[in-house]
Design a protein around this motif. Structure first.
Motif, PDB file in Angstrom:
ATOM      1  N   ILE A 103       0.840  -1.201   0.000  1.00 46.22           N
ATOM      2  CA  ILE A 103       0.000   0.000   0.000  1.00 46.22           C
ATOM      3  C   ILE A 103       0.872   1.246   0.000  1.00 46.22           C
ATOM      4  O   ILE A 103       2.072   1.190   0.263  1.00 46.22           O
ATOM      5  N   GLU A 104       0.223   2.376  -0.282  1.00 44.05           N
ATOM      6  CA  GLU A 104       0.838   3.690  -0.139  1.00 44.05           C
ATOM      7  C   GLU A 104       0.040   4.465   0.910  1.00 44.05           C
ATOM      8  O   GLU A 104      -0.956   3.970   1.451  1.00 44.05           O
ATOM      9  N   HIS A 105       0.453   5.684   1.209  1.00 44.22           N
ATOM     10  CA  HIS A 105      -0.311   6.540   2.122  1.00 44.22           C
ATOM     11  C   HIS A 105      -1.746   6.658   1.608  1.00 44.22           C
ATOM     12  O   HIS A 105      -1.982   6.806   0.409  1.00 44.22           O
ATOM     13  N   ASN A 149      -6.221   3.033   4.235  1.00 39.97           N
ATOM     14  CA  ASN A 149      -5.800   1.635   4.393  1.00 39.97           C
ATOM     15  C   ASN A 149      -5.882   1.198   5.848  1.00 39.97           C
ATOM     16  O   ASN A 149      -4.919   0.684   6.417  1.00 39.97           O
ATOM     17  N   LEU A 152       1.966   0.186   6.833  1.00 39.14           N
ATOM     18  CA  LEU A 152       2.608   1.016   5.819  1.00 39.14           C
ATOM     19  C   LEU A 152       4.124   0.943   5.967  1.00 39.14           C
ATOM     20  O   LEU A 152       4.660   1.101   7.065  1.00 39.14           O
ATOM     21  N   GLU A 174       6.479   2.968   5.131  1.00 40.34           N
ATOM     22  CA  GLU A 174       7.094   4.205   5.636  1.00 40.34           C
ATOM     23  C   GLU A 174       6.943   4.326   7.151  1.00 40.34           C
ATOM     24  O   GLU A 174       7.848   4.821   7.836  1.00 40.34           O
ATOM     25  N   GLY A 190       4.094  -6.250  -4.652  1.00 33.65           N
ATOM     26  CA  GLY A 190       3.754  -4.921  -4.164  1.00 33.65           C
ATOM     27  C   GLY A 190       4.397  -4.602  -2.837  1.00 33.65           C
ATOM     28  O   GLY A 190       4.835  -3.463  -2.601  1.00 33.65           O
ATOM     29  N   SER A 191       4.494  -5.588  -1.956  1.00 31.10           N
ATOM     30  CA  SER A 191       5.133  -5.360  -0.659  1.00 31.10           C
ATOM     31  C   SER A 191       6.631  -5.139  -0.803  1.00 31.10           C
ATOM     32  O   SER A 191       7.213  -4.308  -0.104  1.00 31.10           O
ATOM     33  N   GLN A 237       8.065  -3.823  -3.403  1.00 28.18           N
ATOM     34  CA  GLN A 237       8.207  -2.470  -3.943  1.00 28.18           C
ATOM     35  C   GLN A 237       7.953  -1.413  -2.874  1.00 28.18           C
ATOM     36  O   GLN A 237       8.640  -0.384  -2.818  1.00 28.18           O
ATOM     37  N   ALA A 238       6.958  -1.645  -2.019  1.00 29.79           N
ATOM     38  CA  ALA A 238       6.677  -0.706  -0.937  1.00 29.79           C
ATOM     39  C   ALA A 238       7.858  -0.597   0.016  1.00 29.79           C
ATOM     40  O   ALA A 238       8.236   0.492   0.449  1.00 29.79           O
ATOM     41  N   ARG A 277      10.616   1.315  -1.574  1.00 25.03           N
ATOM     42  CA  ARG A 277      10.254   2.741  -1.594  1.00 25.03           C
ATOM     43  C   ARG A 277      10.600   3.410  -0.264  1.00 25.03           C
ATOM     44  O   ARG A 277      11.009   4.566  -0.212  1.00 25.03           O
ATOM     45  N   ALA A 278      10.453   2.645   0.831  1.00 24.20           N
ATOM     46  CA  ALA A 278      10.718   3.179   2.165  1.00 24.20           C
ATOM     47  C   ALA A 278      12.152   2.946   2.621  1.00 24.20           C
ATOM     48  O   ALA A 278      12.516   3.297   3.744  1.00 24.20           O
TER      49      ALA A 278
END
Length: 214
Positions: A59-61, A64, A69, A71, A97-98, A100-101, A104-105
């Motif tokens: 997920i993103e901000h 949810n 998250l 981040e 997706g996880s 990649q999340a 990202r963080a």
């Protein structure tokens, strides 16, 4: 050798285990880390122990509720996360997706899988590492390196055939230093364990036993 201690939701003192991880880490060439429940991440990270999350969601901000998250995990002090543990299974698209999340963080990633075929699929998603954990052996005290060493060797081969940069960890039933050495001899670059430390009366002694033969 990477030793990642998953505290799951065991009724242990996460701070005490984290302090043991921190202290033993200073006495060995092995790399030790601990993965507490999400609610304990910040307190555990404050001990100075290398801290990992048990899970992040793809997920993103946004809207949810009830999700984790990446981040927020990173802001709490975690430097990495498990993904797709046998007790928190995800579909392949959600694993992707996880991962990649987490990237990202700025989190390091270990994707868990049941068998060598799944290890190959997980490695193709580009995590930092994968961990082979036959579910039937989790929590039994019988390490996969003894019960079925071919699984570990085949998992290493499966990951290498996809991406040489993806490390392979060995999980399920790891509880002694001999188990860690056996995993290393089979090509594993680390171990993922839980009850052997989280349920120990003396986590420091349990950790010292794990790393002493290394």
């Amino acid at each position: 050798m990477f030793v990642l201690v998953n505290l799951k939701t065991y009724p242990c003192d996460p701070v005490a285990v984290a302090e043991a991880v921190r202290d033993v880490n200073e006495t060995t060439d092995a790399r030790l880390a601990v993965a507490p429940q999400a609610a304990h991440l910040e307190r555990v990270a404050d001990t100075g122990a290398e801290t990992w999350a048990q899970h992040v969601d793809p997920i993103e901000h946004g809207s949810n509720t009830g999700h984790t998250l990446a981040e927020s995990v990173a802001n709490a002090g975690a430097v990495g996360t498990l993904i797709n543990h046998s007790e928190q299974r995800l579909k392949l698209a959600d694993i992707d997706g996880s991962v990649q999340a987490a990237e990202r963080a700025g989190l390091e990633t270990v994707v868990c899988a049941n068998n060598p075929a799944q290890i190959g699929a997980a490695a193709a998603l580009g995590p930092d590492a994968v961990a082979v954990e036959p579910p039937a052996l989790i929590g039994t005290g019988t390490p996969v390196s003894q019960a079925d060493p071919d699984i570990v060797e085949d998992a290493v081969d499966a990951a290498e055939s996809v991406d040489n940069d993806v490390s392979v960890l060995c999980g399920a039933g790891i509880s002694t230093g001999d188990d860690v050495v056996a995993a290393s001899d089979l090509g594993s670059e680390g171990v993922l364990l839980a009850s052997g430390v989280a349920k120990a009366d003396d986590p420091t002694a349990a950790l010292e036993d794990l790393v002493d033969p290394l």
